[in-house]
Write a protein that holds these residues in place. Structure first.
Motif, mmCIF file in Angstrom:
data_model
loop_
_atom_site.group_PDB
_atom_site.id
_atom_site.type_symbol
_atom_site.label_atom_id
_atom_site.label_comp_id
_atom_site.label_asym_id
_atom_site.label_seq_id
_atom_site.Cartn_x
_atom_site.Cartn_y
_atom_site.Cartn_z
ATOM 1 N N PRO A 1 -9.873 2.829 -1.311
ATOM 2 C CA PRO A 1 -9.162 4.009 -1.803
ATOM 3 C C PRO A 1 -9.481 5.228 -0.947
ATOM 4 O O PRO A 1 -10.518 5.296 -0.309
ATOM 5 C CB PRO A 1 -9.697 4.191 -3.205
ATOM 6 C CG PRO A 1 -10.476 2.984 -3.512
ATOM 7 C CD PRO A 1 -10.755 2.262 -2.246
ATOM 8 N N CYS A 2 -8.614 6.175 -0.931
ATOM 9 C CA CYS A 2 -8.867 7.396 -0.161
ATOM 10 C C CYS A 2 -8.391 8.608 -0.945
ATOM 11 O O CYS A 2 -7.611 8.506 -1.878
ATOM 12 C CB CYS A 2 -8.182 7.341 1.198
ATOM 13 S SG CYS A 2 -6.400 7.466 1.135
ATOM 14 N N THR A 24 -1.434 8.958 0.017
ATOM 15 C CA THR A 24 -0.348 8.062 0.406
ATOM 16 C C THR A 24 -0.857 6.765 1.005
ATOM 17 O O THR A 24 -0.071 5.909 1.377
ATOM 18 C CB THR A 24 0.585 8.761 1.411
ATOM 19 O OG1 THR A 24 -0.186 9.166 2.536
ATOM 20 C CG2 THR A 24 1.269 9.948 0.775
ATOM 21 N N MET A 25 -2.176 6.616 1.104
ATOM 22 C CA MET A 25 -2.811 5.389 1.577
ATOM 23 C C MET A 25 -2.410 4.993 2.999
ATOM 24 O O MET A 25 -2.186 3.834 3.312
ATOM 25 C CB MET A 25 -2.542 4.240 0.615
ATOM 26 C CG MET A 25 -3.067 4.484 -0.788
ATOM 27 S SD MET A 25 -4.836 4.750 -0.875
ATOM 28 C CE MET A 25 -5.436 3.122 -0.500
ATOM 29 N N ILE A 26 -2.294 5.954 3.880
ATOM 30 C CA ILE A 26 -2.061 5.669 5.291
ATOM 31 C C ILE A 26 -3.426 5.469 5.947
ATOM 32 O O ILE A 26 -4.314 6.294 5.797
ATOM 33 C CB ILE A 26 -1.320 6.829 5.987
ATOM 34 C CG1 ILE A 26 0.066 6.988 5.390
ATOM 35 C CG2 ILE A 26 -1.260 6.607 7.489
ATOM 36 C CD1 ILE A 26 0.802 8.213 5.897
ATOM 37 N N ALA A 27 -3.569 4.366 6.660
ATOM 38 C CA ALA A 27 -4.832 4.098 7.348
ATOM 39 C C ALA A 27 -4.530 3.466 8.699
ATOM 40 O O ALA A 27 -3.549 2.750 8.853
ATOM 41 C CB ALA A 27 -5.710 3.168 6.519
ATOM 42 N N HIS A 28 -5.384 3.744 9.676
ATOM 43 C CA HIS A 28 -5.251 3.192 11.022
ATOM 44 C C HIS A 28 -6.609 2.667 11.456
ATOM 45 O O HIS A 28 -7.625 3.316 11.221
ATOM 46 C CB HIS A 28 -4.789 4.267 12.014
ATOM 47 C CG HIS A 28 -3.496 4.892 11.655
ATOM 48 N ND1 HIS A 28 -2.287 4.293 11.872
ATOM 49 C CD2 HIS A 28 -3.223 6.082 11.056
ATOM 50 C CE1 HIS A 28 -1.318 5.086 11.443
ATOM 51 N NE2 HIS A 28 -1.862 6.167 10.942
ATOM 52 N N PHE A 57 -13.090 8.187 2.508
ATOM 53 C CA PHE A 57 -12.783 6.778 2.324
ATOM 54 C C PHE A 57 -14.020 6.064 1.803
ATOM 55 O O PHE A 57 -15.129 6.405 2.187
ATOM 56 C CB PHE A 57 -12.419 6.114 3.659
ATOM 57 C CG PHE A 57 -11.253 6.735 4.352
ATOM 58 C CD1 PHE A 57 -9.976 6.257 4.129
ATOM 59 C CD2 PHE A 57 -11.438 7.794 5.226
ATOM 60 C CE1 PHE A 57 -8.900 6.823 4.775
ATOM 61 C CE2 PHE A 57 -10.362 8.366 5.876
ATOM 62 C CZ PHE A 57 -9.086 7.885 5.646
ATOM 63 N N SER A 58 -13.828 5.057 0.969
ATOM 64 C CA SER A 58 -14.945 4.213 0.565
ATOM 65 C C SER A 58 -14.412 2.893 0.034
ATOM 66 O O SER A 58 -13.346 2.845 -0.567
ATOM 67 C CB SER A 58 -15.799 4.895 -0.509
ATOM 68 O OG SER A 58 -15.082 5.022 -1.708
ATOM 69 N N PRO A 59 -15.165 1.808 0.252
ATOM 70 C CA PRO A 59 -14.802 0.546 -0.389
ATOM 71 C C PRO A 59 -14.906 0.706 -1.905
ATOM 72 O O PRO A 59 -15.575 1.620 -2.394
ATOM 73 C CB PRO A 59 -15.854 -0.444 0.130
ATOM 74 C CG PRO A 59 -16.356 0.184 1.388
ATOM 75 C CD PRO A 59 -16.290 1.672 1.150
#
Length: 80
Positions: A1-2, A24-28, A57-59
């Motif tokens: 999640p972010c 919006t959960m955009i990740a690269h 960010f974190s698991p």
């Protein structure tokens, strides 16, 4: 999640600005020392001042949520 947070500077302190917005959960995935630029919109209700964007960010585990990884954008100035 972010989570994206907008912070406002007051003297030497940064304070979170309340927003009605979700990530919006955009990740690269980036190579070491690589950079990536993403655009975001700031709300029209921001008063003049200095702001920055913070993304954390974190698991999804209790231990990881206690120590998120994050990034801070360069400060921007909002003028009337």
């Amino acid at each position: 999640p972010c989570m994206r947070v907008v912070e406002r500077q007051s003297d030497s302190t940064w304070t979170q600005v309340k927003e009605d917005r979700i990530c919006t959960m955009i990740a690269h995935v980036l190579e070491p020392n690589a950079r990536r630029v993403e655009r975001t919109e700031l709300g029209e209700e921001l008063t003049p001042g200095t702001y920055r964007i913070v993304v954390r960010f974190s698991p999804d585990t209790p231990a990881a949520r206690a120590r998120p990884v994050g990034a801070r954008g360069a400060p921007v100035t909002v003028t009337p």
